[in-house]
Design a protein around this motif. Structure first.
Motif, PDB file in Angstrom:
ATOM      1  N   UNK A 140      38.224  40.549  32.033  1.00  0.00           N
ATOM      2  CA  UNK A 140      37.807  41.490  32.826  1.00  0.00           C
ATOM      3  C   UNK A 140      37.955  41.192  34.132  1.00  0.00           C
ATOM      4  N   UNK A 141      38.390  42.141  34.936  1.00  0.00           N
ATOM      5  CA  UNK A 141      38.422  41.580  36.489  1.00  0.00           C
ATOM      6  C   UNK A 141      37.847  42.893  37.225  1.00  0.00           C
ATOM      7  N   UNK A 142      37.016  42.532  38.198  1.00  0.00           N
ATOM      8  CA  UNK A 142      36.562  43.410  39.140  1.00  0.00           C
ATOM      9  C   UNK A 142      37.001  42.919  40.717  1.00  0.00           C
ATOM     10  N   UNK A 143      36.769  44.020  41.443  1.00  0.00           N
ATOM     11  CA  UNK A 143      37.185  43.778  42.762  1.00  0.00           C
ATOM     12  C   UNK A 143      36.225  44.903  43.568  1.00  0.00           C
ATOM     13  N   UNK A 144      36.056  44.552  44.911  1.00  0.00           N
ATOM     14  CA  UNK A 144      35.222  45.380  45.757  1.00  0.00           C
ATOM     15  C   UNK A 144      35.680  46.676  46.176  1.00  0.00           C
ATOM     16  N   UNK A 145      35.019  47.553  46.805  1.00  0.00           N
ATOM     17  CA  UNK A 145      35.581  48.600  47.694  1.00  0.00           C
ATOM     18  C   UNK A 145      36.548  48.506  48.379  1.00  0.00           C
ATOM     19  N   UNK A 146      37.508  49.276  48.601  1.00  0.00           N
ATOM     20  CA  UNK A 146      38.296  49.098  49.737  1.00  0.00           C
ATOM     21  C   UNK A 146      39.274  47.756  49.798  1.00  0.00           C
ATOM     22  N   UNK A 147      39.340  47.384  48.639  1.00  0.00           N
ATOM     23  CA  UNK A 147      40.141  45.976  48.456  1.00  0.00           C
ATOM     24  C   UNK A 147      41.377  46.004  47.767  1.00  0.00           C
ATOM     25  N   UNK A 148      42.533  45.389  48.056  1.00  0.00           N
ATOM     26  CA  UNK A 148      43.852  45.657  47.530  1.00  0.00           C
ATOM     27  C   UNK A 148      44.060  44.633  46.434  1.00  0.00           C
ATOM     28  N   UNK A 149      44.218  45.160  45.521  1.00  0.00           N
ATOM     29  CA  UNK A 149      44.747  44.507  44.168  1.00  0.00           C
ATOM     30  C   UNK A 149      46.035  44.573  43.572  1.00  0.00           C
ATOM     31  N   UNK A 150      46.731  43.408  43.471  1.00  0.00           N
ATOM     32  CA  UNK A 150      47.921  43.475  42.911  1.00  0.00           C
ATOM     33  C   UNK A 150      47.747  42.858  41.465  1.00  0.00           C
ATOM     34  N   UNK A 151      48.428  43.811  40.536  1.00  0.00           N
ATOM     35  CA  UNK A 151      48.622  43.387  39.008  1.00  0.00           C
ATOM     36  C   UNK A 151      49.948  43.192  38.625  1.00  0.00           C
ATOM     37  N   UNK A 152      50.313  42.141  38.502  1.00  0.00           N
ATOM     38  CA  UNK A 152      51.712  41.546  38.264  1.00  0.00           C
ATOM     39  C   UNK A 152      51.855  41.545  36.702  1.00  0.00           C
ATOM     40  N   UNK A 153      52.727  42.337  36.189  1.00  0.00           N
ATOM     41  CA  UNK A 153      53.096  42.282  34.577  1.00  0.00           C
ATOM     42  C   UNK A 153      54.481  41.552  34.323  1.00  0.00           C
ATOM     43  N   UNK A 161      29.071  35.801  50.900  1.00  0.00           N
ATOM     44  CA  UNK A 161      28.953  37.213  51.327  1.00  0.00           C
ATOM     45  C   UNK A 161      30.180  38.062  50.743  1.00  0.00           C
ATOM     46  N   UNK A 162      31.453  37.515  50.723  1.00  0.00           N
ATOM     47  CA  UNK A 162      32.556  38.160  50.460  1.00  0.00           C
ATOM     48  C   UNK A 162      32.338  38.562  48.698  1.00  0.00           C
ATOM     49  N   UNK A 163      31.880  37.320  48.001  1.00  0.00           N
ATOM     50  CA  UNK A 163      31.497  37.511  46.546  1.00  0.00           C
ATOM     51  C   UNK A 163      30.289  38.724  46.380  1.00  0.00           C
ATOM     52  N   UNK A 164      29.583  38.600  47.223  1.00  0.00           N
ATOM     53  CA  UNK A 164      28.279  39.566  46.932  1.00  0.00           C
ATOM     54  C   UNK A 164      28.757  40.972  46.915  1.00  0.00           C
ATOM     55  N   UNK A 165      29.915  41.224  47.648  1.00  0.00           N
ATOM     56  CA  UNK A 165      30.286  42.751  47.780  1.00  0.00           C
ATOM     57  C   UNK A 165      30.789  43.155  46.483  1.00  0.00           C
ATOM     58  N   UNK A 166      31.312  42.271  45.516  1.00  0.00           N
ATOM     59  CA  UNK A 166      31.876  42.613  44.358  1.00  0.00           C
ATOM     60  C   UNK A 166      30.736  42.821  43.369  1.00  0.00           C
ATOM     61  N   UNK A 167      29.757  42.193  43.618  1.00  0.00           N
ATOM     62  CA  UNK A 167      28.494  42.496  42.590  1.00  0.00           C
ATOM     63  C   UNK A 167      27.517  43.498  42.981  1.00  0.00           C
TER      64      UNK A 167
END
Length: 276
Positions: A92-105, A225-231
């Motif tokens: 499982x992977x979670x990111x905060x709002x307005x955050x760019x996530x790259x998923x490399x397959x 604080x950066x981590x808290x935004x994900x939670x």
């Protein structure tokens, strides 16, 4: 293949807000091919553990923390690292709002990650640059496949790789920052970290200034604080405060408000309203 940009709604993110997904595929169907999906959403982005992946997955964010889970282990991953999951491994992977996530397959396992089922891995600066580079319209396929080779070579599984990839000083500050990014609730102070590393407090503080341009306390606060935004969208403020290392909700609220200009509760309410 030509990349295509489209608005999609994933089956498993929190909420119903659509997100942008840009797809960049090169050499698809070949063992040395690569597919990169770049996501960005106005809501929390979640890749849930119910996934059935038949390709190896590498998740990386250039602008925030990722909350990851593999088995019973929860870990946070910062921008200098990525989260690796071998194909068919539940994660499982979670990111905060307005955050760019790259998923490399990938069809192949990078040499440095052979034997690793899932976990945080180091991404060297050139590999990080190339991940972003291949996610641009009109990128040449041959150049992208060459970049894939370099990206795979720039991945490392351990602390030594992390320090080796990123340190400009002694590497002590980076080793501490990596540990803090994985567990921002660690209560150890600078003196305790120095004792663990068998160095002086002055040496460690100097290394933080060299590596980050700021003292240990400020680096730790920013990571927390950066981590808290994900939670915050799925956990109450008091629980998040404890999880990221604050002794009281009031101390967390004060630090969060100073950094982001609003209280954590108001931030969570805004995100909930955006999802509605």
């Amino acid at each position: 293949m030509s990349p295509r940009r489209q608005s999609v709604t994933l089956a498993d993110p929190v909420g119903t807000d659509p997100l942008w997904c840009e797809e960049y595929g090169y050499g698809l169907g070949r063992p040395d091919g690569i597919l990169v999906l770049k996501y960005r959403s106005a809501a929390v982005l979640e890749f849930s553990e119910g996934r059935q992946d038949f390709l190896h997955q590498l998740y990386w964010s250039s602008d925030g923390m990722l909350a990851t889970r593999y088995g019973s282990r929860t870990q946070f991953v910062g921008p200098r690292e990525a989260f690796w999951a071998h194909r068919a491994v539940t994660h499982e992977v979670r990111a905060a709002d307005r955050q760019s996530v790259y998923r490399i397959c990938l069809r192949e396992v990078p040499e440095g990650l052979v034997g690793l089922r899932a976990g945080a891995v180091s991404v060297d600066p050139e590999a990080a640059r190339l991940i972003e580079a291949v996610c641009r319209p009109g990128h040449d396929e041959d150049a992208a496949l060459a970049a894939r080779t370099r990206i795979m070579a720039g991945l490392g599984p351990g602390a030594a790789d992390f320090v080796g990839h990123h340190a400009t000083g002694t590497g002590f500050a980076l080793a501490v920052a990596r540990a803090l990014s994985h567990d921002p609730g660690d209560e150890a102070g600078l003196a305790e970290w120095a004792e663990r590393l068998h160095i002086s407090v002055k040496t460690l503080q100097r290394d933080f200034e060299r590596e980050f341009g700021m003292p240990y306390s400020k680096v730790r606060t920013k990571l927390r604080l950066s981590t808290s935004r994900v939670l915050l969208e799925t956990r109450p403020v008091a629980e998040v405060a404890h999880r990221v290392g604050y002794s009281s909700p009031s101390a967390f609220i004060s630090a969060f408000t100073k950094e982001y200009g609003c209280t954590p509760g108001r931030y969570a309410d805004r995100r909930a309203a955006a999802d509605a």
